[in-house]
Design a protein around this motif. Sequence first.
Motif, PDB file in Angstrom:
ATOM      1  N   ALA A  46     -34.147  18.056  39.993  1.00  0.00           N
ATOM      2  CA  ALA A  46     -35.206  17.501  40.827  1.00  0.00           C
ATOM      3  C   ALA A  46     -35.436  16.014  40.575  1.00  0.00           C
ATOM      4  CB  ALA A  46     -36.508  18.263  40.603  1.00  0.00           C
ATOM      5  N   ILE A  47     -35.275  15.570  39.322  1.00  0.00           N
ATOM      6  CA  ILE A  47     -35.601  14.182  39.006  1.00  0.00           C
ATOM      7  C   ILE A  47     -34.382  13.276  38.889  1.00  0.00           C
ATOM      8  CG2 ILE A  47     -37.724  14.880  37.867  1.00  0.00           C
ATOM      9  CD1 ILE A  47     -36.430  14.438  35.197  1.00  0.00           C
ATOM     10  N   GLY A  48     -33.188  13.845  39.043  1.00  0.00           N
ATOM     11  CA  GLY A  48     -31.997  13.010  39.091  1.00  0.00           C
ATOM     12  C   GLY A  48     -31.390  12.649  37.751  1.00  0.00           C
ATOM     13  N   PHE A  49     -31.811  13.307  36.675  1.00  0.00           N
ATOM     14  CA  PHE A  49     -31.207  13.127  35.369  1.00  0.00           C
ATOM     15  C   PHE A  49     -30.394  14.369  35.049  1.00  0.00           C
ATOM     16  CE2 PHE A  49     -34.993  10.388  33.816  1.00  0.00           C
ATOM     17  CZ  PHE A  49     -34.434   9.266  34.401  1.00  0.00           C
ATOM     18  N   SER A  50     -29.388  14.220  34.207  1.00  0.00           N
ATOM     19  CA  SER A  50     -28.654  15.407  33.770  1.00  0.00           C
ATOM     20  C   SER A  50     -29.513  16.168  32.771  1.00  0.00           C
ATOM     21  CB  SER A  50     -27.336  15.009  33.105  1.00  0.00           C
ATOM     22  OG  SER A  50     -27.572  14.376  31.856  1.00  0.00           O
ATOM     23  N   LYS A  51     -29.229  17.459  32.656  1.00  0.00           N
ATOM     24  CA  LYS A  51     -29.955  18.288  31.695  1.00  0.00           C
ATOM     25  C   LYS A  51     -29.745  17.765  30.277  1.00  0.00           C
ATOM     26  CE  LYS A  51     -30.217  23.143  30.213  1.00  0.00           C
ATOM     27  NZ  LYS A  51     -29.675  24.507  30.463  1.00  0.00           N
ATOM     28  N   ALA A  52     -28.515  17.354  29.974  1.00  0.00           N
ATOM     29  CA  ALA A  52     -28.204  16.832  28.643  1.00  0.00           C
ATOM     30  C   ALA A  52     -28.988  15.561  28.354  1.00  0.00           C
ATOM     31  CB  ALA A  52     -26.707  16.559  28.528  1.00  0.00           C
ATOM     32  N   TYR A  53     -29.187  14.737  29.390  1.00  0.00           N
ATOM     33  CA  TYR A  53     -29.925  13.488  29.205  1.00  0.00           C
ATOM     34  C   TYR A  53     -31.392  13.771  28.894  1.00  0.00           C
ATOM     35  CZ  TYR A  53     -31.304   8.637  29.929  1.00  0.00           C
ATOM     36  OH  TYR A  53     -31.792   7.363  29.770  1.00  0.00           O
ATOM     37  N   ILE A  54     -31.956  14.746  29.570  1.00  0.00           N
ATOM     38  CA  ILE A  54     -33.346  15.115  29.286  1.00  0.00           C
ATOM     39  C   ILE A  54     -33.482  15.620  27.853  1.00  0.00           C
ATOM     40  CG2 ILE A  54     -35.177  16.779  29.825  1.00  0.00           C
ATOM     41  CD1 ILE A  54     -34.442  16.540  32.744  1.00  0.00           C
ATOM     42  N   TYR A  55     -32.474  16.370  27.391  1.00  0.00           N
ATOM     43  CA  TYR A  55     -32.538  16.911  26.035  1.00  0.00           C
ATOM     44  C   TYR A  55     -32.421  15.820  24.960  1.00  0.00           C
ATOM     45  CZ  TYR A  55     -32.576  21.872  27.230  1.00  0.00           C
ATOM     46  OH  TYR A  55     -32.932  23.120  27.681  1.00  0.00           O
ATOM     47  N   LYS A  56     -32.037  14.613  25.351  1.00  0.00           N
ATOM     48  CA  LYS A  56     -32.039  13.498  24.402  1.00  0.00           C
ATOM     49  C   LYS A  56     -33.468  13.106  24.040  1.00  0.00           C
ATOM     50  CE  LYS A  56     -29.436   9.950  24.940  1.00  0.00           C
ATOM     51  NZ  LYS A  56     -28.782   8.761  25.547  1.00  0.00           N
ATOM     52  N   PHE A  57     -34.402  13.425  24.923  1.00  0.00           N
ATOM     53  CA  PHE A  57     -35.783  12.996  24.727  1.00  0.00           C
ATOM     54  C   PHE A  57     -36.742  14.153  24.460  1.00  0.00           C
ATOM     55  CE2 PHE A  57     -33.533   9.985  27.384  1.00  0.00           C
ATOM     56  CZ  PHE A  57     -33.774   8.789  26.724  1.00  0.00           C
ATOM     57  N   PHE A  58     -36.396  15.333  24.937  1.00  0.00           N
ATOM     58  CA  PHE A  58     -37.216  16.528  24.720  1.00  0.00           C
ATOM     59  C   PHE A  58     -36.301  17.678  24.339  1.00  0.00           C
ATOM     60  CE2 PHE A  58     -39.482  13.917  27.819  1.00  0.00           C
ATOM     61  CZ  PHE A  58     -40.759  13.859  27.270  1.00  0.00           C
ATOM     62  N   ASP A  59     -36.617  18.375  23.258  1.00  0.00           N
ATOM     63  CA  ASP A  59     -35.699  19.426  22.802  1.00  0.00           C
ATOM     64  C   ASP A  59     -35.898  20.758  23.512  1.00  0.00           C
ATOM     65  OD1 ASP A  59     -38.035  20.354  21.672  1.00  0.00           O
ATOM     66  OD2 ASP A  59     -37.453  19.939  19.603  1.00  0.00           O
ATOM     67  N   SER A  60     -36.911  20.837  24.387  1.00  0.00           N
ATOM     68  CA  SER A  60     -37.143  22.079  25.118  1.00  0.00           C
ATOM     69  C   SER A  60     -38.104  21.825  26.273  1.00  0.00           C
ATOM     70  CB  SER A  60     -37.754  23.131  24.183  1.00  0.00           C
ATOM     71  OG  SER A  60     -39.046  22.716  23.754  1.00  0.00           O
ATOM     72  N   LYS A  61     -38.192  22.805  27.153  1.00  0.00           N
ATOM     73  CA  LYS A  61     -39.177  22.719  28.233  1.00  0.00           C
ATOM     74  C   LYS A  61     -40.584  22.701  27.648  1.00  0.00           C
ATOM     75  CE  LYS A  61     -40.366  26.310  30.756  1.00  0.00           C
ATOM     76  NZ  LYS A  61     -40.449  27.393  31.773  1.00  0.00           N
ATOM     77  N   GLN A  62     -40.793  23.452  26.588  1.00  0.00           N
ATOM     78  CA  GLN A  62     -42.117  23.475  25.968  1.00  0.00           C
ATOM     79  C   GLN A  62     -42.518  22.090  25.483  1.00  0.00           C
ATOM     80  OE1 GLN A  62     -43.022  26.546  23.034  1.00  0.00           O
ATOM     81  NE2 GLN A  62     -44.349  25.129  21.934  1.00  0.00           N
ATOM     82  N   ALA A  63     -41.553  21.327  24.960  1.00  0.00           N
ATOM     83  CA  ALA A  63     -41.864  19.985  24.471  1.00  0.00           C
ATOM     84  C   ALA A  63     -42.389  19.104  25.598  1.00  0.00           C
ATOM     85  CB  ALA A  63     -40.625  19.358  23.842  1.00  0.00           C
ATOM     86  N   ILE A  64     -41.819  19.271  26.788  1.00  0.00           N
ATOM     87  CA  ILE A  64     -42.313  18.529  27.956  1.00  0.00           C
ATOM     88  C   ILE A  64     -43.700  19.041  28.322  1.00  0.00           C
ATOM     89  CG2 ILE A  64     -41.882  17.940  30.367  1.00  0.00           C
ATOM     90  CD1 ILE A  64     -38.902  18.466  29.852  1.00  0.00           C
ATOM     91  N   GLY A  65     -43.840  20.367  28.336  1.00  0.00           N
ATOM     92  CA  GLY A  65     -45.127  20.960  28.651  1.00  0.00           C
ATOM     93  C   GLY A  65     -46.200  20.544  27.661  1.00  0.00           C
ATOM     94  N   GLU A  66     -45.808  20.375  26.383  1.00  0.00           N
ATOM     95  CA  GLU A  66     -46.753  19.957  25.352  1.00  0.00           C
ATOM     96  C   GLU A  66     -47.367  18.604  25.690  1.00  0.00           C
ATOM     97  OE1 GLU A  66     -48.110  20.894  22.566  1.00  0.00           O
ATOM     98  OE2 GLU A  66     -46.945  22.496  21.669  1.00  0.00           O
ATOM     99  N   VAL A  67     -46.529  17.673  26.148  1.00  0.00           N
ATOM    100  CA  VAL A  67     -47.033  16.337  26.478  1.00  0.00           C
ATOM    101  C   VAL A  67     -47.997  16.416  27.655  1.00  0.00           C
ATOM    102  CG1 VAL A  67     -46.411  14.013  27.239  1.00  0.00           C
ATOM    103  CG2 VAL A  67     -44.948  15.221  25.607  1.00  0.00           C
ATOM    104  N   ILE A  68     -47.606  17.178  28.677  1.00  0.00           N
ATOM    105  CA  ILE A  68     -48.472  17.329  29.853  1.00  0.00           C
ATOM    106  C   ILE A  68     -49.780  17.995  29.460  1.00  0.00           C
ATOM    107  CG2 ILE A  68     -48.693  18.454  32.107  1.00  0.00           C
ATOM    108  CD1 ILE A  68     -45.635  18.219  32.365  1.00  0.00           C
ATOM    109  N   CYS A  69     -49.678  19.032  28.658  1.00  0.00           N
ATOM    110  CA  CYS A  69     -50.878  19.750  28.212  1.00  0.00           C
ATOM    111  C   CYS A  69     -51.773  18.835  27.383  1.00  0.00           C
ATOM    112  CB  CYS A  69     -50.466  20.972  27.391  1.00  0.00           C
ATOM    113  SG  CYS A  69     -51.837  22.028  26.903  1.00  0.00           S
ATOM    114  N   SER A  70     -51.178  18.073  26.471  1.00  0.00           N
ATOM    115  CA  SER A  70     -51.951  17.151  25.646  1.00  0.00           C
ATOM    116  C   SER A  70     -52.678  16.132  26.509  1.00  0.00           C
ATOM    117  CB  SER A  70     -51.034  16.428  24.648  1.00  0.00           C
ATOM    118  OG  SER A  70     -50.512  17.320  23.693  1.00  0.00           O
TER     119      SER A  70
END
Length: 204
Positions: A46-70
Amino acid sequence: MTTLMKNSHTRGPLDHSVREQVVAAATEYFSHFGYEKTTVSDLAKAIGFSKAYIYKFFDSKQAIGEVICSNRLAMLRDIVLSAIADAPTASEKLRRFFKALVEAGSDLFFHDRKLYDIATVSSRDKWPSAVAHEAQLLQLVQEILLAGRQSGEFERKTPLDEASHAIFLVLRPYISPVQLQYNLDTAAEAAQHLSSLILRSLAP
């Protein structure tokens, strides 16, 4: 959904810039499709990055959710702190504390239901962001109680930690995202009646 691409005229975005782009896009995506129904692969596409590229910055979907939740929980705390900032007494602070929490939580539920689901998952699964949020709210209750004791508004016989935990347990059905969604019909009334009951119990 807006596709986020790296600028080809630069060496590449700074790490924090990429993280912010991922979080912003994930917030938008989750608000449309929900957190639990979304995979990192969905998000990457959806955002135009590879899955591997996203994992360079977040180790899981939860890690992304953690930031949004925080971010969302920080907004909620800011609303509460703003509501109680100019309260003339500790008693009024406690009333406004409960009222602001209930109103802010209810507003998030009704106006941003998909993102409310992230808060629900975080509370249910005890994410660090949710645990920290509850600890900060409990600390705020303790500070209000201490101020009330120092001013002579509240009794001093009950141990401070016991009194603050008891109050937090009374408020929990209207503070916890998991429980609030089942208590929305009575939340506004509860904010008034329970805070009054608590204040009567705190009288010296």
